[in-house]
Design an enzyme around this catalytic site. Structure first.
Site, PDB file in Angstrom:
ATOM      1  N   HIS A 163       3.510  -3.952 -14.695  1.00 43.24           N
ATOM      2  CA  HIS A 163       3.400  -2.494 -14.984  1.00 43.24           C
ATOM      3  C   HIS A 163       4.323  -2.009 -16.246  1.00 43.24           C
ATOM      4  O   HIS A 163       5.690  -2.480 -16.155  1.00 43.24           O
ATOM      5  CB  HIS A 163       3.827  -1.756 -13.800  1.00 43.24           C
ATOM      6  CG  HIS A 163       3.090  -0.388 -14.021  1.00 43.24           C
ATOM      7  ND1 HIS A 163       3.791   0.642 -14.665  1.00 43.24           N
ATOM      8  CD2 HIS A 163       2.032   0.107 -13.218  1.00 43.24           C
ATOM      9  CE1 HIS A 163       2.919   1.801 -14.542  1.00 43.24           C
ATOM     10  NE2 HIS A 163       2.078   1.538 -13.613  1.00 43.24           N
ATOM     11  N   GLU A 183      -4.599  -7.774  -1.776  1.00 44.24           N
ATOM     12  CA  GLU A 183      -3.911  -8.498  -2.959  1.00 44.24           C
ATOM     13  C   GLU A 183      -4.088  -9.875  -2.960  1.00 44.24           C
ATOM     14  O   GLU A 183      -3.767 -10.723  -4.120  1.00 44.24           O
ATOM     15  CB  GLU A 183      -2.745  -7.802  -3.414  1.00 44.24           C
ATOM     16  CG  GLU A 183      -1.875  -8.440  -4.697  1.00 44.24           C
ATOM     17  CD  GLU A 183      -0.655  -7.544  -5.069  1.00 44.24           C
ATOM     18  OE1 GLU A 183      -0.175  -7.986  -5.995  1.00 44.24           O
ATOM     19  OE2 GLU A 183      -0.278  -6.468  -4.247  1.00 44.24           O
ATOM     20  N   GLN A 199       1.388   4.689  -6.037  1.00 45.18           N
ATOM     21  CA  GLN A 199       1.555   6.032  -6.620  1.00 45.18           C
ATOM     22  C   GLN A 199       0.011   6.421  -7.212  1.00 45.18           C
ATOM     23  O   GLN A 199      -0.277   7.723  -6.995  1.00 45.18           O
ATOM     24  CB  GLN A 199       2.786   6.164  -7.555  1.00 45.18           C
ATOM     25  CG  GLN A 199       4.011   5.864  -6.895  1.00 45.18           C
ATOM     26  CD  GLN A 199       4.913   6.229  -8.106  1.00 45.18           C
ATOM     27  OE1 GLN A 199       4.794   6.424  -9.179  1.00 45.18           O
ATOM     28  NE2 GLN A 199       6.336   5.903  -7.888  1.00 45.18           N
ATOM     29  N   GLY A 200      -0.381   5.789  -7.878  1.00 47.49           N
ATOM     30  CA  GLY A 200      -1.405   6.059  -8.710  1.00 47.49           C
ATOM     31  C   GLY A 200      -2.662   6.882  -8.120  1.00 47.49           C
ATOM     32  O   GLY A 200      -3.005   8.040  -8.397  1.00 47.49           O
ATOM     33  N   GLU A 253      -6.225   6.941 -15.929  1.00 49.55           N
ATOM     34  CA  GLU A 253      -5.274   6.137 -15.984  1.00 49.55           C
ATOM     35  C   GLU A 253      -5.667   4.850 -17.066  1.00 49.55           C
ATOM     36  O   GLU A 253      -6.885   5.040 -17.567  1.00 49.55           O
ATOM     37  CB  GLU A 253      -4.873   5.381 -14.668  1.00 49.55           C
ATOM     38  CG  GLU A 253      -4.213   6.248 -13.835  1.00 49.55           C
ATOM     39  CD  GLU A 253      -3.740   5.502 -12.384  1.00 49.55           C
ATOM     40  OE1 GLU A 253      -3.925   4.392 -12.154  1.00 49.55           O
ATOM     41  OE2 GLU A 253      -3.287   6.399 -11.368  1.00 49.55           O
ATOM     42  N   THR A 271       0.699  -1.244   0.086  1.00 45.08           N
ATOM     43  CA  THR A 271      -0.127   0.088   0.181  1.00 45.08           C
ATOM     44  C   THR A 271       0.700   1.147  -0.014  1.00 45.08           C
ATOM     45  O   THR A 271       0.529   2.215  -0.837  1.00 45.08           O
ATOM     46  CB  THR A 271      -0.882  -0.114   1.462  1.00 45.08           C
ATOM     47  OG1 THR A 271      -1.894  -1.096   1.045  1.00 45.08           O
ATOM     48  CG2 THR A 271      -1.668   1.238   1.308  1.00 45.08           C
ATOM     49  N   ARG A 331      -5.941  -6.549 -13.926  1.00 43.70           N
ATOM     50  CA  ARG A 331      -6.572  -5.353 -13.192  1.00 43.70           C
ATOM     51  C   ARG A 331      -6.825  -4.079 -13.805  1.00 43.70           C
ATOM     52  O   ARG A 331      -5.659  -3.500 -14.214  1.00 43.70           O
ATOM     53  CB  ARG A 331      -5.622  -5.320 -11.960  1.00 43.70           C
ATOM     54  CG  ARG A 331      -6.090  -4.110 -11.010  1.00 43.70           C
ATOM     55  CD  ARG A 331      -5.220  -4.064  -9.684  1.00 43.70           C
ATOM     56  NE  ARG A 331      -3.930  -3.653  -9.939  1.00 43.70           N
ATOM     57  CZ  ARG A 331      -3.489  -2.410  -9.719  1.00 43.70           C
ATOM     58  NH1 ARG A 331      -4.024  -1.439  -9.308  1.00 43.70           N
ATOM     59  NH2 ARG A 331      -2.253  -2.131  -9.880  1.00 43.70           N
ATOM     60  N   HIS A 359       4.321  -6.449 -11.048  1.00 44.18           N
ATOM     61  CA  HIS A 359       3.670  -5.096 -10.396  1.00 44.18           C
ATOM     62  C   HIS A 359       2.422  -5.712  -9.282  1.00 44.18           C
ATOM     63  O   HIS A 359       2.266  -5.426  -8.151  1.00 44.18           O
ATOM     64  CB  HIS A 359       2.971  -4.276 -11.378  1.00 44.18           C
ATOM     65  CG  HIS A 359       2.743  -3.160 -10.859  1.00 44.18           C
ATOM     66  ND1 HIS A 359       3.135  -2.298  -9.735  1.00 44.18           N
ATOM     67  CD2 HIS A 359       1.157  -2.690 -10.792  1.00 44.18           C
ATOM     68  CE1 HIS A 359       2.225  -1.183  -9.486  1.00 44.18           C
ATOM     69  NE2 HIS A 359       1.085  -1.273 -10.038  1.00 44.18           N
ATOM     70  N   LEU A 403      -6.511  -0.393  -4.258  1.00 52.55           N
ATOM     71  CA  LEU A 403      -6.759   0.255  -2.934  1.00 52.55           C
ATOM     72  C   LEU A 403      -8.140   0.311  -2.658  1.00 52.55           C
ATOM     73  O   LEU A 403      -8.720   0.105  -1.522  1.00 52.55           O
ATOM     74  CB  LEU A 403      -5.984   1.768  -3.074  1.00 52.55           C
ATOM     75  CG  LEU A 403      -4.619   1.687  -3.253  1.00 52.55           C
ATOM     76  CD1 LEU A 403      -4.160   3.270  -3.337  1.00 52.55           C
ATOM     77  CD2 LEU A 403      -3.988   1.303  -1.930  1.00 52.55           C
ATOM     78  N   ARG A 431      -3.064  -2.253 -18.983  1.00 52.08           N
ATOM     79  CA  ARG A 431      -1.531  -2.379 -18.737  1.00 52.08           C
ATOM     80  C   ARG A 431      -1.103  -3.631 -19.578  1.00 52.08           C
ATOM     81  O   ARG A 431       0.108  -3.596 -19.769  1.00 52.08           O
ATOM     82  CB  ARG A 431      -1.542  -2.438 -17.185  1.00 52.08           C
ATOM     83  CG  ARG A 431      -1.460  -1.222 -16.487  1.00 52.08           C
ATOM     84  CD  ARG A 431      -1.334  -1.333 -14.998  1.00 52.08           C
ATOM     85  NE  ARG A 431      -1.291  -0.191 -14.443  1.00 52.08           N
ATOM     86  CZ  ARG A 431      -1.492  -0.079 -12.913  1.00 52.08           C
ATOM     87  NH1 ARG A 431      -1.743  -0.996 -12.326  1.00 52.08           N
ATOM     88  NH2 ARG A 431      -1.531   1.113 -12.576  1.00 52.08           N
TER      89      ARG A 431
END
Length: 530
Positions: free
Chosen positions: A233, A370, A50-51, A119, A46, A381, A346, A387, A282
């Site tokens: 990622h 996760e 960043q995103g 994103e 966690t 994902r 990732h 999150l 992704r």
């Protein structure tokens, strides 16, 4: 026998967003809760996120809707997402975020409310963030400082789930920093151990992400599913071909602000690849980079570049302080030169099979975050959904735990597991094999090569390193078994010998372990009933 014993009604293993949310909520009901982590309190996946958090606040988000968020999630999931899980988690998301804010989390805001960005895979700007690109750190800070945080044992490696003769989870064994082995009795065990990025040579994950929860769940007899779907990622800071372990992430939001991927010749990587271009899901972007590098454009085979020079310097510095600092550490100025990037492990889309309250197939054992497979992510994902899942599932598990504790069970007739420990000497080699043969692009021959070479070599030495080595070996073998069983390409699982998706394969591969032997089957997830 253990060197010492303790007791708590509920044991929560892991201190990320899911584990902390669950622990705080359960403790608020008067139930005794003990948090366990092998590292420091904030040493969780966690913290490194960043995103941001993908969430739609219904009518207040003009031009967007929860329905659109659900649609984007299902598309990214490649036909393997559980529609009920997707609908539930995304619908309950706004309230869960509001609860996090009430606990002190601060998200970036402007005159018109929370700032939002877009994103990969999203059809609208619905990702909220904190500190520019330090969202996870802010969430971790707010939860660790929240009122009602229960007691915590740091520096304690959880070894295994302990069951009684009836098969119910009744505690855990732990390895303390002084080398002693403890038994912590409990009425319920919650796995919130995070990811498994260190199955591979390069990852965005912190050092704690060694697949511990996956291995513990397998040894406890729980069903796991969708393990073959490890998300890579596409934009991880490339600092040299020999660099191993944790690598800095260059958040997807940089592309959301207008950055584009180019190869060493300056050609656009995503041109003509996908309608969303550089903001494609992704798996699409990572595969496109891998295929481009196979041709060694400009003589470069190991990385491409993210050109963010079109973003105003003040905007870049304000929005992406973490990325700016990581670039500065390696002498890159993103305002004047493209950032070297490459895909790295990732996020693990699969995990321990649960229902919509975190219950696993083992009575008394729960899994959230996760490490769990709720069905939200499917084969890939959608960015910034993790999150949100941790928040919602932490709350949902906490809602049922207090009333499901079986205090009358027999916790004396315990089945104490053997110490999971093996030589750590082959760890680098195993990670290299996983990267070479179970990364982006796999085939039967390569998977067989990795499976034959990755073996746990037993040792009587008990340390964090030897326990992690045992867990990595078992989790790697489970992922390889699932990848062998899925003879098609779907989401972030790409089989070069089966390059197309097969309609009759739109179902999960389940992995279980019985008497130390892994087995796979397709279809029945063996779910517990809600």
């Amino acid at each position: 026998m253990p060197d010492w014993e303790a007791r708590s009604q509920v044991v929560v293993v892991g201190t990320g967003v899911a584990g902390l949310t669950c622990a705080i909520d359960v403790a608020a009901t008067g139930v005794s809760v003990l948090l366990l982590t092998k590292g420091a309190p904030d040493e969780a996946n966690t913290y490194w996120a960043q995103g941001g958090v993908a969430v739609v606040r219904n009518e207040r988000d003009a031009g967007d809707s929860v329905g659109a968020h659900i649609y984007d999630t299902l598309v990214a999931g490649g036909g393997l997402s559980d529609a009920a899980a997707v609908g539930m988690i995304l619908t309950e998301g706004p309230a869960a975020v509001a609860g996090l804010v009430a606990r002190g989390a601060h998200f970036d805001a402007g005159p018109d409310g929370l700032l939002r960005t877009r994103e990969g895979g999203h059809s609208a700007n619905r990702v909220i963030h904190a500190g520019g690109d330090a969202t996870g750190a802010e969430i971790e800070r707010s939860l660790l400082s929240a009122d009602g945080l229960p007691g915590m044992l740091t520096g304690h490696q959880v070894l295994d789930v302990v069951r009684n003769a009836a098969g119910r989870a009744v505690g855990v064994t732990v390895l303390a920093e002084d080398g002693t082995v403890g038994l912590i009795r409990a009425d319920a065990v919650v796995l919130a151990t995070g990811g498994a990025g260190h199955l591979y040579a390069a990852t965005t994950n912190p050092d704690v992400a060694t697949g511990d929860g996956l291995a513990m769940a397998l040894r406890a007899g729980a069903a796991l599913a969708d393990l073959e779907f490890m998300q890579f990622h596409p934009t991880v800071l490339f600092t040299g071909g020999g660099v191993r372990g944790h690598r800095p992430l260059v958040t997807e939001a940089v592309r959301g602000e207008g950055a584009v991927l180019i190869d060493a010749t300056g050609a656009r990587v995503m041109a003509g690849v996908h309608p969303l271009g550089d903001l494609a899901p992704r798996d699409v972007v990572s595969l496109a980079i891998t295929r481009r590098l196979a041709g060694a454009p400009g003589g470069v085979r190991d990385h491409v570049f993210l050109d963010a020079t079109g973003i105003a310097p003040d905007v870049f510095a304000r929005r992406f302080p973490t990325v700016s600092a990581a670039c500065a550490d390696v002498g890159i100025d993103p305002n004047t030169q493209p950032i070297p990037v490459a895909p790295a492990a990732h996020y693990h889309c699969g995990g321990v099979v649960t229902d919509l309250f975190g219950r696993t197939t083992v009575p008394g054992l729960y899994a959230i975050g996760e490490v769990a497979r709720t069905g939200l992510h499917g084969a890939n994902r959608l960015a910034s959904n993790s999150l949100l899942e941790g928040l919602v599932m932490g709350e949902r598990a906490a809602a049922v735990l207090p009333r499901e504790l079986e205090t009358g069970h027999d916790d004396h007739d315990l089945v104490l597991p053997e110490l999971p420990s093996c030589s750590a000497e082959g760890r680098d080699d195993a990670q290299a094999l996983m990267s070479a043969h179970a990364g982006i692009g796999r085939d039967a021959a390569g998977l067989a090569t990795a499976a034959a070479a990755i073996r746990a070599r037993p040792t009587t030495t008990a340390s964090r390193a030897t326990v992690e080595a045992a867990n990595l070996a078992l989790a790697s073998q489970a992922l390889l078994a699932a990848a062998v069983a899925r003879t098609e390409s779907r989401g972030c699982h790409v089989r070069t010998d089966f390059p197309a998706a097969s309609p009759d394969r739109a179902t999960s591969v389940v992995v279980e372990c019985r008497d130390g032997i892994l087995s796979t089957h397709v279809g029945d997830l063996g779910r517990v009933t809600a």
